[in-house]
Design an enzyme around this catalytic site. Sequence first.
Site, PDB file in Angstrom:
ATOM      1  CG  PHE A 149      47.621  52.895  18.984  1.00  0.00           C
ATOM      2  CD1 PHE A 149      46.795  51.786  19.108  1.00  0.00           C
ATOM      3  CD2 PHE A 149      47.268  53.866  18.055  1.00  0.00           C
ATOM      4  CE1 PHE A 149      45.657  51.642  18.328  1.00  0.00           C
ATOM      5  CE2 PHE A 149      46.139  53.733  17.269  1.00  0.00           C
ATOM      6  CZ  PHE A 149      45.324  52.614  17.406  1.00  0.00           C
ATOM      7  CE  LYS A 173      56.472  59.805  19.608  1.00  0.00           C
ATOM      8  NZ  LYS A 173      55.081  59.556  20.181  1.00  0.00           N
ATOM      9  CD  GLU A 176      51.180  60.171  22.191  1.00  0.00           C
ATOM     10  OE1 GLU A 176      50.485  61.067  21.672  1.00  0.00           O
ATOM     11  OE2 GLU A 176      52.092  59.562  21.585  1.00  0.00           O
ATOM     12  CB  SER A 226      47.285  57.934  10.303  1.00  0.00           C
ATOM     13  OG  SER A 226      47.862  59.187  10.621  1.00  0.00           O
ATOM     14  CB  CYS A 281      48.460  49.083   8.824  1.00  0.00           C
ATOM     15  SG  CYS A 281      49.943  48.056   8.793  1.00  0.00           S
ATOM     16  CD  GLU A 379      43.987  53.198   8.277  1.00  0.00           C
ATOM     17  OE1 GLU A 379      44.702  52.205   8.433  1.00  0.00           O
ATOM     18  OE2 GLU A 379      44.423  54.363   8.297  1.00  0.00           O
TER      19      GLU A 379
END
Length: 494
Positions: A149, A173, A176, A226, A281, A379
């Site tokens: 995202f 993909k 969402e 992740s 990240c 994290e």
Amino acid sequence: MNDIQHWIDGKVVASTSGRTAPVFNPAKGEQSGTVALASVDEVDAAVASAKAAAPMWRATSLSKRAEVMFRMRELVDANRKEIATLLTAEHGKVLSDAMGEVARGLENIEFACGVPHLMKGGYSEQASSGVDVYSIRQPLGVVAGITPFNFPAMVPMWMFANALACGNTFVLKPSEKDPSVSLFLAELLGQAGLPAGCFNVVQGDKVAVDRLLEHDDVAAVSFVGSTPIAKYIYETGTANGKRVQALGGAKNHMLVLADADLDMAADAAIGAAYGSAGERCMAISVVLAADSIADDLVAKIEERIPSVKVGAGNEPDSEMGPLITAEHRDKVAGYIAGAAEGGATVVVDGRRPEGDPGFFVDPSLIDNVKPGMACYDDEIFGPVLSVVRVRGYEDGVEMINANPWANGTAIFTRDGGAAREFQFDIEVGMVGINVPIPVPVSYYSFGGWKASLFGDTHMYGPEGINFYTRGKVVTSRWPDPAHSTVDLGFPETR
């Protein structure tokens, strides 16, 4: 409300799964649309479209593929503002940050425009008497990308630019949580001349992910997200015979030595910790401050925090936007509360009063953090900067190398010898020297070490070309038939 569907075989396809998920405007905390969640059959339709297009696209000349990439480069450039506006509306990042995301993604399309050069093999004439040997690189077929995202435009461009240029077809993909930009990119690829079926988008959740991982016709999967999910993607994909590159999470440290320019270090820490609300990240989440300058550095960071303008991403003076969801906001806020309970010092508390609109956490600063505290070990993925005090260089390097993540790191110093030693000693995939966010340019490759990467291939750049192709070596002889004989001995090159 927006109704976000799939893109299959060159057009928008309405879902028949009956499953949807909400899409929010994070700045307002209000639902702005719904996104379809694909069924197994819908994923299969996307893969079938990509498989049908693959022979034709593979046979397309390198120059024509490069031409498509050049046109895509011009279209993305011309539509920067529209792409960035979509990012701001669904992710929440401020418009300037969204424009930067588009720019960095665009660099990868520019790199892919050089595919005629990048796909060159090698040739050895007369490797043996009358025998020539040469190497070539060929596409894999249908490949898939599962993207996060936090960079819904840039990370897909990390993947599909090289994949398509190398002659593969692609199934995306996207997350969402902010899916609209994926359809816009699909439209632009069509305008650039990419044939229908070469690029498909399936919106969805774990159902779509698992089907891509097990589908016999998907040759490779790229993933960014992740660490637990990266590990799952890698193990499941490879168990199903796929080539996988899965980039995981991070806990990036910035070591500030006693000789550093503290104003420069404080400015860097602010930008690297709070840009994009810390949902990167490559964000700096831990400053390792040498004891002798720690008080001064913490004070300089603290005094800069009030000047960070937090607001909706579409407001022109905003520098930091909201977090992606209410659940994530609450999770990040929990780390701030837990830090104080665990003995750390909350210097700046960015939690907002309950009931405030939007999914905001303001910039937060925690001092006297130690390994073993949740705010250090986990994290956080939010605008929370922890300060750990260290004795000096050796102590800092030891702490960084002991961390299970190894995505990015930085050192701030005026000592060239210390900086060079740091790049030699440190066990991290991407290193900055007086650069807080060392994201490589597109003609190098992106990726960490240890729990930040599963698989042995980094993303985009030269390693991206290698990931999306496989090598073949051809040994060739064109002898005079009159001299042909039977020889059962082992082939020799003398």
